[in-house]
Design a protein around this motif. Structure first.
Motif, PDB file in Angstrom:
ATOM      1  N   VAL A 140      13.416   6.221  97.300  1.00  0.00           N
ATOM      2  CA  VAL A 140      13.383   5.205  96.244  1.00  0.00           C
ATOM      3  C   VAL A 140      14.652   4.365  96.347  1.00  0.00           C
ATOM      4  CG1 VAL A 140      13.315   4.778  93.766  1.00  0.00           C
ATOM      5  CG2 VAL A 140      12.018   6.683  94.735  1.00  0.00           C
ATOM      6  N   PHE A 141      14.484   3.063  96.489  1.00  0.00           N
ATOM      7  CA  PHE A 141      15.604   2.142  96.653  1.00  0.00           C
ATOM      8  C   PHE A 141      15.702   1.222  95.440  1.00  0.00           C
ATOM      9  CE2 PHE A 141      17.048  -1.963  98.903  1.00  0.00           C
ATOM     10  CZ  PHE A 141      18.390  -1.694  98.662  1.00  0.00           C
ATOM     11  N   LEU A 142      16.847   1.273  94.756  1.00  0.00           N
ATOM     12  CA  LEU A 142      17.078   0.371  93.637  1.00  0.00           C
ATOM     13  C   LEU A 142      17.648  -0.938  94.187  1.00  0.00           C
ATOM     14  CD1 LEU A 142      18.475   2.679  90.819  1.00  0.00           C
ATOM     15  CD2 LEU A 142      16.134   2.246  91.541  1.00  0.00           C
ATOM     16  N   SER A 143      16.782  -1.918  94.298  1.00  0.00           N
ATOM     17  CA  SER A 143      17.155  -3.224  94.819  1.00  0.00           C
ATOM     18  C   SER A 143      17.392  -4.173  93.645  1.00  0.00           C
ATOM     19  CB  SER A 143      16.061  -3.733  95.762  1.00  0.00           C
ATOM     20  OG  SER A 143      16.452  -4.926  96.399  1.00  0.00           O
ATOM     21  N   SER A 144      17.245  -5.449  93.869  1.00  0.00           N
ATOM     22  CA  SER A 144      17.526  -6.418  92.817  1.00  0.00           C
ATOM     23  C   SER A 144      16.598  -7.615  92.927  1.00  0.00           C
ATOM     24  CB  SER A 144      18.980  -6.890  92.925  1.00  0.00           C
ATOM     25  OG  SER A 144      19.306  -7.762  91.856  1.00  0.00           O
ATOM     26  N   ALA A 145      16.286  -8.181  91.776  1.00  0.00           N
ATOM     27  CA  ALA A 145      15.453  -9.383  91.731  1.00  0.00           C
ATOM     28  C   ALA A 145      16.303 -10.646  91.787  1.00  0.00           C
ATOM     29  CB  ALA A 145      14.623  -9.390  90.451  1.00  0.00           C
ATOM     30  N   MET A 146      17.610 -10.509  91.544  1.00  0.00           N
ATOM     31  CA  MET A 146      18.488 -11.680  91.440  1.00  0.00           C
ATOM     32  C   MET A 146      19.923 -11.254  91.664  1.00  0.00           C
ATOM     33  SD  MET A 146      18.583 -12.050  87.297  1.00  0.00           S
ATOM     34  CE  MET A 146      20.107 -12.984  87.330  1.00  0.00           C
ATOM     35  N   LYS A 147      20.767 -12.218  91.913  1.00  0.00           N
ATOM     36  CA  LYS A 147      22.189 -11.911  92.012  1.00  0.00           C
ATOM     37  C   LYS A 147      22.851 -12.149  90.661  1.00  0.00           C
ATOM     38  CE  LYS A 147      24.077 -16.409  93.474  1.00  0.00           C
ATOM     39  NZ  LYS A 147      25.124 -16.519  92.448  1.00  0.00           N
ATOM     40  N   PRO A 148      23.887 -11.373  90.335  1.00  0.00           N
ATOM     41  CA  PRO A 148      24.586 -11.589  89.067  1.00  0.00           C
ATOM     42  C   PRO A 148      25.266 -12.953  89.040  1.00  0.00           C
ATOM     43  CG  PRO A 148      25.184  -9.477  90.055  1.00  0.00           C
ATOM     44  CD  PRO A 148      24.437 -10.251  91.088  1.00  0.00           C
ATOM     45  N   PRO A 149      25.424 -13.542  87.873  1.00  0.00           N
ATOM     46  CA  PRO A 149      26.125 -14.826  87.787  1.00  0.00           C
ATOM     47  C   PRO A 149      27.525 -14.705  88.376  1.00  0.00           C
ATOM     48  CG  PRO A 149      25.061 -14.290  85.695  1.00  0.00           C
ATOM     49  CD  PRO A 149      24.935 -13.077  86.561  1.00  0.00           C
ATOM     50  N   GLY A 150      27.882 -15.668  89.214  1.00  0.00           N
ATOM     51  CA  GLY A 150      29.216 -15.679  89.794  1.00  0.00           C
ATOM     52  C   GLY A 150      29.347 -14.927  91.098  1.00  0.00           C
TER      53      GLY A 150
END
Length: 218
Positions: free
Chosen positions: A111-121
């Motif tokens: 199980v890989f915890l990826s991301s839908a977006m990059k954090p602001p900045g």
């Protein structure tokens, strides 16, 4: 009962995944840079904590013996290039190394915890590294589940200020507003951890977006 290895188990999301697995009677192991987190909660006594450098698999490879599921919950939102702490290494390479070692050890599910977006900045490399890792592990001979997270809030969130953390909680509580944010919708750490944990034990869907994570983590 299953044997789970949570890579990054001492972190913000990893700790909650460990707690859930212990609660349900599973054999729980963790590998992370810090080892056991600073908590006196009873569930922590049931986890086998290992402090190791993920980029030296020889130091923790033995922890994969007999493991059914590996959850990779390592990630950073700020870089310290002088110390080798970069998005490319921590958000990308660490997941690829862990998945390759898991496949070699005969682990059933990753199980890989990826991301839908990059954090602001943050640099675009934040998201690029996650996507590169997703692509690199896609062809492995292992059941793979990827969760693409939005911003995650909760007690002891180390990546955001208390003000930002409170703001994310408030946004998520106003459903008409939160629903308009799509993949940027904030998620409580408890929901994310439950979705990851349930996906680890029942890898039905290979890719979960924010809406899927909300549903699976209820």
């Amino acid at each position: 009962m299953s044997t789970l290895l949570v890579v990054g188990g001492s972190g913000f999301i990893g700790r909650e995944i460990c707690r859930l697995a212990v609660r349900d009677g599973h054999d729980v192991r963790s590998v992370s840079r810090r080892g056991r987190p600073p908590t006196d909660a009873p569930w922590a006594d049931a986890v086998s904590w290992t402090s190791a450098d993920l980029f030296r698999p020889d130091a923790w490879r033995d922890r994969l013996v007999g493991v059914d599921v590996v959850v990779h919950s390592v990630g950073i939102t700020e870089e310290v290039p002088g110390d080798g702490v970069t998005f490319e290494r921590l958000n990308g390479d660490s997941a690829v190394i862990t998945a390759l070692e898991s496949e070699r050890a005969g682990v059933e599910t990753f199980v890989f915890l990826s991301s839908a977006m990059k954090p602001p900045g943050a640099r675009s490399a934040y998201l690029t590294a996650k996507r590169r890792a997703e692509a690199a592990i896609a062809g492995l001979d292992i059941a793979l589940v990827t969760l693409r997270l939005g911003p995650v809030y909760g007690a002891d969130q180390p990546h955001f200020s208390a003000l930002v953390n409170t703001g994310l909680r408030l946004v998520d509580s106003v459903t008409p507003v939160a629903d308009r944010l799509g993949e940027a919708r904030p998620l409580p750490v408890e929901v994310v951890a439950r979705a990851a944990y349930r996906s680890a034990l029942d890898p039905d869907e290979p890719l979960l977006d924010v809406a899927d994570i909300r549903r699976a983590g209820r």
